[in-house]
Motif scaffolding. Structure first.
Motif, PDB file in Angstrom:
ATOM      1  N   GLU A  78       0.852  -1.185   0.000  1.00  0.00           N
ATOM      2  CA  GLU A  78       0.000   0.000   0.000  1.00  0.00           C
ATOM      3  C   GLU A  78       0.894   1.244   0.000  1.00  0.00           C
ATOM      4  OE1 GLU A  78      -3.471   1.940   2.791  1.00  0.00           O
ATOM      5  OE2 GLU A  78      -2.950  -0.163   3.042  1.00  0.00           O
ATOM      6  N   ASP A  79       0.507   2.271  -0.722  1.00  0.00           N
ATOM      7  CA  ASP A  79       1.249   3.527  -0.844  1.00  0.00           C
ATOM      8  C   ASP A  79       2.564   3.385  -1.602  1.00  0.00           C
ATOM      9  OD1 ASP A  79      -0.763   4.891   0.478  1.00  0.00           O
ATOM     10  OD2 ASP A  79       0.174   4.632   2.434  1.00  0.00           O
ATOM     11  N   GLU A  80       2.732   2.298  -2.394  1.00  0.00           N
ATOM     12  CA  GLU A  80       3.862   2.153  -3.311  1.00  0.00           C
ATOM     13  C   GLU A  80       3.309   2.100  -4.721  1.00  0.00           C
ATOM     14  OE1 GLU A  80       7.346  -0.248  -0.930  1.00  0.00           O
ATOM     15  OE2 GLU A  80       6.055  -1.388  -2.246  1.00  0.00           O
ATOM     16  N   TYR A  81       4.028   2.758  -5.651  1.00  0.00           N
ATOM     17  CA  TYR A  81       3.551   2.844  -7.025  1.00  0.00           C
ATOM     18  C   TYR A  81       4.722   2.694  -7.986  1.00  0.00           C
ATOM     19  CZ  TYR A  81      -0.166   5.006  -4.357  1.00  0.00           C
ATOM     20  OH  TYR A  81      -1.128   5.235  -3.416  1.00  0.00           O
ATOM     21  N   ASP A  86      11.245  10.192  -2.759  1.00  0.00           N
ATOM     22  CA  ASP A  86      11.120  10.621  -4.149  1.00  0.00           C
ATOM     23  C   ASP A  86      10.571  12.039  -4.196  1.00  0.00           C
ATOM     24  OD1 ASP A  86      11.982   8.148  -4.950  1.00  0.00           O
ATOM     25  OD2 ASP A  86      10.035   7.454  -5.675  1.00  0.00           O
ATOM     26  N   VAL A  87      10.866  12.720  -5.299  1.00  0.00           N
ATOM     27  CA  VAL A  87      10.328  14.059  -5.546  1.00  0.00           C
ATOM     28  C   VAL A  87       9.655  14.028  -6.904  1.00  0.00           C
ATOM     29  CG1 VAL A  87      10.890  16.502  -5.868  1.00  0.00           C
ATOM     30  CG2 VAL A  87      12.127  15.165  -4.156  1.00  0.00           C
ATOM     31  N   TYR A  90       4.212  11.642   3.477  1.00  0.00           N
ATOM     32  CA  TYR A  90       2.847  11.566   3.982  1.00  0.00           C
ATOM     33  C   TYR A  90       2.264  12.934   4.322  1.00  0.00           C
ATOM     34  CZ  TYR A  90      -1.158  10.366   6.842  1.00  0.00           C
ATOM     35  OH  TYR A  90      -2.425  10.288   7.346  1.00  0.00           O
ATOM     36  N   ASP A  91       3.090  13.845   4.837  1.00  0.00           N
ATOM     37  CA  ASP A  91       2.593  15.170   5.215  1.00  0.00           C
ATOM     38  C   ASP A  91       2.089  15.973   4.019  1.00  0.00           C
ATOM     39  OD1 ASP A  91       3.213  14.632   7.819  1.00  0.00           O
ATOM     40  OD2 ASP A  91       5.048  15.833   7.869  1.00  0.00           O
ATOM     41  N   VAL A  92       2.573  15.657   2.813  1.00  0.00           N
ATOM     42  CA  VAL A  92       2.194  16.420   1.616  1.00  0.00           C
ATOM     43  C   VAL A  92       1.214  15.642   0.737  1.00  0.00           C
ATOM     44  CG1 VAL A  92       3.052  17.516  -0.498  1.00  0.00           C
ATOM     45  CG2 VAL A  92       4.359  17.724   1.629  1.00  0.00           C
ATOM     46  N   MET A 136       2.786  22.177   1.911  1.00  0.00           N
ATOM     47  CA  MET A 136       3.426  22.803   3.064  1.00  0.00           C
ATOM     48  C   MET A 136       3.638  24.287   2.713  1.00  0.00           C
ATOM     49  SD  MET A 136       6.107  19.650   3.727  1.00  0.00           S
ATOM     50  CE  MET A 136       7.454  20.679   4.029  1.00  0.00           C
ATOM     51  N   GLU A 137       3.825  25.087   3.720  1.00  0.00           N
ATOM     52  CA  GLU A 137       4.027  26.520   3.493  1.00  0.00           C
ATOM     53  C   GLU A 137       5.237  26.732   2.579  1.00  0.00           C
ATOM     54  OE1 GLU A 137       4.411  30.634   6.042  1.00  0.00           O
ATOM     55  OE2 GLU A 137       3.364  28.897   6.856  1.00  0.00           O
TER      56      GLU A 137
END
Length: 172
Positions: free
Chosen positions: A97-100, A131-132, A149-151, A167-168
């Motif tokens: 899960e959460d891997e692509y 990753d970006v 996860y935060d973004v 994020m700011e």
């Protein structure tokens, strides 16, 4: 018709014992280049892929160094230069899960949780910890989205959409 996915390009030989230098294009090199795995080599002027079984793998500088069963010296692998290593879709493994896979993410449209469109993911960078995702926005402006996860809040590869909570300073 089988769908093929590019996992690397052979750019040169390395030493005299049949090792080749590969620029990796795979999402999971440690799993993809595991000893015993089968890759298919597509050469520039050939229509039939060559089936290759990995005999050894190591990383050297920015390259993956591979040897293949039955190809023991430089003369055997010299002809592989500029070949593309691929795997059929049937060899793509199940992900957690959460891997692509990269091909699932590239082309997705990115939106804020408020529904504002940011742009389309055009590239994935792997600088280190995470990753970006490179997003080409309106007017050609590029935005770099860290895959943390935060973004990144929601990814739907079927709908080709990603929702983020910026994020700011991320979008300015």
């Amino acid at each position: 018709m089988e769908k093929w996915f590019n996992v690397g390009k052979i750019v040169n030989t390395h030493g005299i014992k049949g090792e080749v230098r590969v620029i990796s294009r795979t999402d999971f090199p440690e799993a993809r280049y595991k000893v015993g795995n089968v890759l298919y080599l597509f050469l520039p002027k050939s229509t039939t892929p060559i089936e290759l079984t990995i005999k050894s793998h190591r990383t050297h500088k920015n390259f993956e160094l591979l040897t293949f069963e039955g190809f023991e010296n430089i003369n055997d692998v010299e002809k592989f230069r500029d070949g593309i290593l691929k795997v059929p879709e049937s060899q793509l493994g199940e992900l957690n899960e959460d891997e692509y896979y990269y091909h699932e993410i590239i082309g997705c449209m990115v939106f804020t949780m408020n529904g504002d469109e940011i742009g389309k993911i055009t590239e994935i960078l792997t600088p280190g910890a995470n990753d970006v995702w490179v997003v080409k926005g309106k007017g050609g402006k590029e935005v770099l989205i860290p895959y943390i996860y935060d973004v990144v809040k929601k990814v739907d590869v079927k709908e080709k959409t990603v929702f983020i909570e910026p994020m700011e300073g991320l979008l300015s």
